[in-house]
Motif scaffolding. Structure first.
Motif, PDB file in Angstrom:
ATOM      1  N   PRO A 189       0.837  -1.059  -0.259  1.00 15.09           N
ATOM      2  CA  PRO A 189      -0.017   0.227   0.062  1.00 15.09           C
ATOM      3  C   PRO A 189       0.820   1.265   0.009  1.00 15.09           C
ATOM      4  N   ALA A 190       0.228   2.698  -0.199  1.00 18.34           N
ATOM      5  CA  ALA A 190       1.350   3.926  -0.803  1.00 18.34           C
ATOM      6  C   ALA A 190       1.131   4.024   1.485  1.00 18.34           C
ATOM      7  N   PRO A 191       2.441   4.283   0.785  1.00 16.37           N
ATOM      8  CA  PRO A 191       3.093   5.171   2.320  1.00 16.37           C
ATOM      9  C   PRO A 191       2.051   6.230   2.731  1.00 16.37           C
ATOM     10  N   GLN A 192       1.601   6.961   4.039  1.00 16.36           N
ATOM     11  CA  GLN A 192       0.855   7.134   4.430  1.00 16.36           C
ATOM     12  C   GLN A 192       2.091   8.459   4.755  1.00 16.36           C
ATOM     13  N   ARG A 193       1.954   9.978   4.584  1.00 12.98           N
ATOM     14  CA  ARG A 193       2.668  10.793   5.129  1.00 12.98           C
ATOM     15  C   ARG A 193       1.972  12.107   5.161  1.00 12.98           C
ATOM     16  N   ILE A 194       2.868  13.376   5.699  1.00 14.59           N
ATOM     17  CA  ILE A 194       1.969  14.394   6.004  1.00 14.59           C
ATOM     18  C   ILE A 194       2.181  15.244   4.978  1.00 14.59           C
ATOM     19  N   SER A 195       2.578  14.685   3.875  1.00 13.10           N
ATOM     20  CA  SER A 195       2.903  16.000   2.681  1.00 13.10           C
ATOM     21  C   SER A 195       2.205  15.611   1.900  1.00 13.10           C
ATOM     22  N   ARG A 196       1.932  16.619   1.144  1.00 12.23           N
ATOM     23  CA  ARG A 196       0.782  16.152  -0.609  1.00 12.23           C
ATOM     24  C   ARG A 196       1.940  15.509  -1.851  1.00 12.23           C
ATOM     25  N   PRO A 197       1.091  14.824  -2.887  1.00 14.50           N
ATOM     26  CA  PRO A 197       1.985  14.359  -3.878  1.00 14.50           C
ATOM     27  C   PRO A 197       2.535  15.114  -4.649  1.00 14.50           C
ATOM     28  N   VAL A 198       3.413  15.274  -5.072  1.00 18.67           N
ATOM     29  CA  VAL A 198       4.331  16.248  -5.715  1.00 18.67           C
ATOM     30  C   VAL A 198       4.778  15.221  -6.915  1.00 18.67           C
ATOM     31  N   GLN A 199       4.020  15.604  -8.445  1.00 19.39           N
ATOM     32  CA  GLN A 199       5.007  14.630  -9.486  1.00 19.39           C
ATOM     33  C   GLN A 199       6.138  14.445 -10.276  1.00 19.39           C
ATOM     34  N   GLY A 200       6.466  14.361  -8.947  1.00 20.69           N
ATOM     35  CA  GLY A 200       8.275  14.586  -9.920  1.00 20.69           C
ATOM     36  C   GLY A 200       8.943  15.676  -9.512  1.00 20.69           C
ATOM     37  N   ASN A 201      10.155  15.317 -10.063  1.00 24.59           N
ATOM     38  CA  ASN A 201      11.549  16.540  -9.288  1.00 24.59           C
ATOM     39  C   ASN A 201      10.979  18.367 -10.587  1.00 24.59           C
ATOM     40  N   GLY A 202      10.237  18.538 -11.633  1.00 26.50           N
ATOM     41  CA  GLY A 202       9.950  19.459 -13.021  1.00 26.50           C
ATOM     42  C   GLY A 202       9.019  20.260 -11.921  1.00 26.50           C
ATOM     43  N   PRO A 203       9.217  21.136 -12.703  1.00 23.44           N
ATOM     44  CA  PRO A 203       8.743  22.766 -12.099  1.00 23.44           C
ATOM     45  C   PRO A 203       7.437  22.828 -12.677  1.00 23.44           C
ATOM     46  N   VAL A 204       6.785  23.736 -12.144  1.00 24.02           N
ATOM     47  CA  VAL A 204       5.031  24.371 -12.427  1.00 24.02           C
ATOM     48  C   VAL A 204       5.386  25.509 -13.296  1.00 24.02           C
ATOM     49  N   THR A 205       5.404  26.061 -14.907  1.00 23.42           N
ATOM     50  CA  THR A 205       5.899  27.008 -14.919  1.00 23.42           C
ATOM     51  C   THR A 205       4.590  28.354 -15.316  1.00 23.42           C
ATOM     52  N   ASP A 206       3.500  27.631 -15.149  1.00 20.66           N
ATOM     53  CA  ASP A 206       1.729  28.669 -15.443  1.00 20.66           C
ATOM     54  C   ASP A 206       1.703  29.000 -14.304  1.00 20.66           C
ATOM     55  N   VAL A 207       1.535  30.250 -13.817  1.00 27.37           N
ATOM     56  CA  VAL A 207       0.899  29.983 -12.583  1.00 27.37           C
ATOM     57  C   VAL A 207      -0.608  30.825 -12.187  1.00 27.37           C
ATOM     58  N   THR A 208      -1.563  30.761 -13.068  1.00 26.52           N
ATOM     59  CA  THR A 208      -2.323  30.335 -13.231  1.00 26.52           C
ATOM     60  C   THR A 208      -3.349  29.044 -12.944  1.00 26.52           C
TER      61      THR A 208
END
Ligand SMILES: [Cu+2]
Length: 246
Positions: free
Chosen positions: A43-62
């Motif tokens: 089963p997926a480990p339980q975390r205090i942090s929310r999922p991020v989809q990798g190490n790449g950036p978000v570039t659209d602030v909207t």
């Protein structure tokens, strides 16, 4: 326990950037969501942090991804709640250890908090509602090449923030980000690396900050701290509202 390594994830295919690997909160170490392991563990480990989809950036602030991560282009719109909260007393300092940060990626560290419902953050998605207040920002030191994220370019360092001592006890979502400015001379170009974790704050404070902002909403592509030439010796203004002080 099933454990598979990803072959070529979308973000692994581009140059490595980073994410928060773990945190120390009230003397306890919490492993954060591991984008290249957690999706393959059952089963997926339980975390205090929310999922991020990798190490790449978000570039659209909207888009929703600018709040806590996500990959809207790939069909994962924004992040999703985590199962756990880390308990911490108001006034405590928290350390966030990023994966080794690339030294080209100069920029500020910015940390926000939002009050979650009394039941907790683990069913809470604020959408674009104005719920966030800024608790820390570290920009450029004068016109030098020293930035908020410079310390993260050495192994073993950490970003820190302090839970405001006057804050009303309860559940809070923390949004911590690096904004990498090496390509920010035109928008889109600035790279946002946001991530969120969930706290249960204890104490006897009563403050509920005002002047709240939304994500998306708080940032515009034209902000002086988002369209910015980091190769020029010039001062820098961190985007978003002013820092909340008790
Ligand atoms: Cu990068």
């Amino acid at each position: 326990m099933k454990y598979l390594l990803p072959t070529l994830g979308f973000a692994a295919a581009v140059a490595a950037h980073g994410y928060v690997d773990n945190a120390t909160i009230a003397n306890k170490v919490y492993t954060f969501y591991q984008p290249y392991q957690d999706p393959y563990i059952s089963p997926a480990p339980q975390r205090i942090s929310r999922p991020v989809q990798g190490n790449g950036p978000v570039t659209d602030v909207t888009i929703a991804d600018v709040q806590c991560g996500g990959y809207s282009e790939g069909g994962i719109v924004g992040s999703s709640p985590a199962a756990l909260h880390a308990e911490v007393a108001a006034g405590s300092e928290i350390s966030l250890r990023w994966t080794l940060w690339p030294d080209s990626h100069v920029g500020p560290l910015v940390t926000y908090m939002a009050r979650c419902p009394d039941a907790g953050c683990n069913n809470y998605l604020p959408g674009s509602s104005a719920v966030w207040f800024k608790v820390k920002e570290e920009g450029r030191t004068g016109t030098s090449d020293t930035w908020g994220d410079s310390k993260l370019m050495k192994a073993g360092s950490a970003a820190t923030y302090t839970v405001p001592s006057c804050l009303k006890p309860g559940y809070y979502l923390v949004r911590h980000e690096i904004i990498a400015l090496h390509s920010a001379y035109a928008y889109p170009g600035a790279q946002f690396y946001p991530g969120c974790h969930q706290l249960k704050v204890t104490g006897s404070g009563s403050s509920t900050p005002s002047g709240l902002v939304g994500f998306p909403g708080a940032y515009k592509g034209s902000d002086a701290g988002i369209t910015y030439d980091s190769y020029k010796a010039q001062t820098y203004t961190v985007p978003g509202p002013s820092v909340f002080k008790c």
